[in-house]
Structures are given as structure tokens and as C-alpha cells.
Write a protein that holds these residues in place. Structure first.
Motif, short mmCIF file in Angstrom:
data_model
loop_
_atom_site.label_atom_id
_atom_site.label_comp_id
_atom_site.label_asym_id
_atom_site.label_seq_id
_atom_site.Cartn_x
_atom_site.Cartn_y
_atom_site.Cartn_z
N ASP A 245 20.13 -45.18 38.60
CA ASP A 245 19.27 -44.84 39.72
C ASP A 245 19.43 -45.97 40.71
O ASP A 245 18.89 -47.07 40.51
CB ASP A 245 17.81 -44.70 39.26
N ARG A 248 20.19 -49.59 39.19
CA ARG A 248 19.57 -49.83 37.88
C ARG A 248 19.98 -48.74 36.90
O ARG A 248 19.96 -47.56 37.24
CB ARG A 248 18.04 -49.83 38.00
N ALA A 250 19.36 -46.10 34.24
CA ALA A 250 18.18 -45.25 34.11
C ALA A 250 18.45 -44.17 33.08
O ALA A 250 19.54 -44.07 32.51
CB ALA A 250 17.81 -44.65 35.46
N ARG A 251 17.44 -43.34 32.86
CA ARG A 251 17.53 -42.25 31.90
C ARG A 251 17.70 -40.94 32.66
O ARG A 251 16.91 -40.62 33.54
CB ARG A 251 16.24 -42.21 31.07
#
Length: 278
Positions: A245, A248, A250-251
């Protein structure tokens, strides 16, 4: 990673918006930049603008409409002949949800739901066809420009014939691209080719976003910085199979981590694009 000035980089969807700004930034660093677009006039105007601003003469333009998989194949053949070595592929070309209130279900020239075809099947096919070029002089990077907007794939109605919503069509295509990222990273482990996906920024001030919603929440420059991080950061030399994201990790949507769903998508994608199982 090799210095950017020594790299040959293909950026799809680079005649406008995020792709053009990323191409400009990489050309400023001396890369050989291969632009792609589907409108000859806009594509050539972008090439000329980048040449004039950067003084980098190694900027080339390639025309292909990703709504037609035969044009994707022709593009790959041309690139293989003219640039047998490719250091980076940035899959950025895409189509948004369109004007939500006026949206209707559209098909690609191959008869597939248009957003699934352009945003997912085209980069799936192009990436596989260009793997020989990316394998020539590793390390290499593949970057898929996805979205935080992701909807699960309903395999009984992938083409959304029963219920069509343009936003769902867009989100499904972006989740498919993320799932492809994870699978390809596994496939290429040990080959010094990293594969990552990112959400560059939310609702950037691009023509695509304004056409869909009429307003923006972020800038193309913010998105460009995120893509440039994945493209140029030495910290990511050995990072692969991740979703970002912006800058970063992210999931992604939970379906992206469902191995059975990914296998179903891979088999379907190979069938729809005419690729055989490796």
C-alpha cells in the motif's frame, strides 16, 4: 540491482497519468524507457514531451490495444525482437470503472468482460510472453500496479453475466492481478526476478478517476513516488511476492492467499489467453 541508467524498462499504459509520470522519472535517471499506449497521437506526444524534458534519446513508443489479446501477442513479439533483454516490466495499463451511473457491461474483442480483460488478462499474457527477455540478464523486476479496491472472484460468474457492477468489475480485476503476482513470484523463486504488486495512491488526479467519480483524493506524484520506490529501491532487491500500500507492505484481500482459488484463476487464465500450463 543494476543502475537505472543501464536498464531497459517497459511501462504499459504510459501515454498519460501515472504511467507517463513514472516513465518521465525513469528517463531522467537515464533508463531506456519503452512506452506503451493504445492511442498513437497521445503516445507520440508523450514520447516527445519526455524527450524534450529529459534529453534522454532512449525513449521508444509501442502501440497496442489491451482489449485485444492478439495485439498483446504482437506487442510481445515486437519487443522480443527489438529488446531481447528487459530489466523491468511495470504493468500499469488499466481501465477504471467508468462513469458509474452510465456504466454498462462491455466486452473485449475476445468476448471477455472488458475490465477483467484489460486489467488482468492482458498483463497476465504479456508478462508470460516477456519472461524470456526478463531472464536474459538478471536481476529483473516485475511490478504490477493494483489497487486497494479488491473484490473476490466468483468463479461461477467471472465475466459478471448474471450481475454486473462496474466497480465490482474493476475490483475483481485488481484482485486477480494481485493473485497473479503471488503465483508468479513463487514460480520465479531462485531466478533473481522479483514480482510485487502495489496500490500506488487512492483516487489520484488522473483522467480515469475523474471520469469515474469526478473528484480526486491524491496526486499522480504521490503514486509515482510509490511506484519508483518499488522500481528503484535497493532495499527491495530480494523482496518478492508482496503487496504494498504505497511504500508499505500490506495485506491484500483474503482470497489472494487462498491457494485453491489462485490455482483456479491460473488455470482459467491460461485457458482464456491460450497459454499452456508451464
Amino acid at each position: 540491482m543494476k543502475p537505472i541508467a543501464q536498464q531497459t524498462i517497459l511501462i504499459t499504459g504510459s501515454s498519460d497519468g501515472l504511467g507517463k509520470q513514472t516513465a518521465l522519472a525513469l528517463a531522467k535517471q537515464g533508463a531506456t524507457v519503452l512506452l506503451h499506449g493504445r492511442d498513437q497521437q497521445r503516445l507520440e506526444a508523450s514520447r516527445q514531451a519526455i524527450l524534450e524534458e529529459t534529453g534522454n534519446s532512449h525513449v521508444e513508443a509501442y502501440l497496442a490495444d489491451f482489449a485485444d489479446l492478439s495485439e498483446v501477442r504482437k506487442l510481445a513479439q515486437t519487443l522480443q525482437a527489438q529488446h531481447p533483454r528487459l530489466d523491468m516490466l511495470i504493468n500499469n495499463a488499466g481501465i477504471g470503472a467508468g462513469k458509474i451511473a452510465e456504466a454498462r457491461r462491455e466486452l473485449s474483442r475476445d468476448g471477455y468482460e472488458l475490465r477483467f480483460a484489460i486489467n488482468y488478462l492482458a498483463p497476465f499474457l504479456l508478462t508470460h510472453l516477456l519472461l524470456p527477455c526478463l531472464r536474459q540478464t538478471p536481476p529483473a523486476r516485475i511490478i504490477n500496479v493494483g489497487s486497494v479496491g479488491q473484490s473476490p472472484i466468483e468463479f461461477s460468474d467471472v465475466m459478471l453475466e448474471r450481475h454486473y457492477d462496474p466497480a465490482d468489475a474493476y475490483r475483481q480485476s485488481k484482485l486477480a492481478l494481485t493473485m497473479f503476482t503471488f503465483d508468479l513470484a513463487e514460480e520465479l523463486k531462485g531466478e533473481q526476478i522479483t514480482v510485487n504488486c502495489l496500490h500506488p495512491a487512492s483516487l489520484m488526479n488522473t483522467r480515469m478517476v475523474y471520469e469515474s467519480l469526478g473528484y480526486a483524493l491524491s496526486t499522480v506524484e504521490e503514486g509515482r513516488e510509490a511506484v519508483m520506490y518499488l522500481a528503484t529501491s535497493p532495499a527491495l532487491d530480494n523482496v518478492t511476492g508482496k503487496y504494498f500500500d504505497q511504500r508499505r507492505q500490506a495485506r491484500a484481500h483474503s482470497q489472494a492467499y487462498d491457494l485453491a482459488a489462485r490455482r483456479r484463476l491460473q488455470q482459467l487464465s491460461e485457458q482464456l489467453t491460450g497459454l499452456s500450463n508451464p
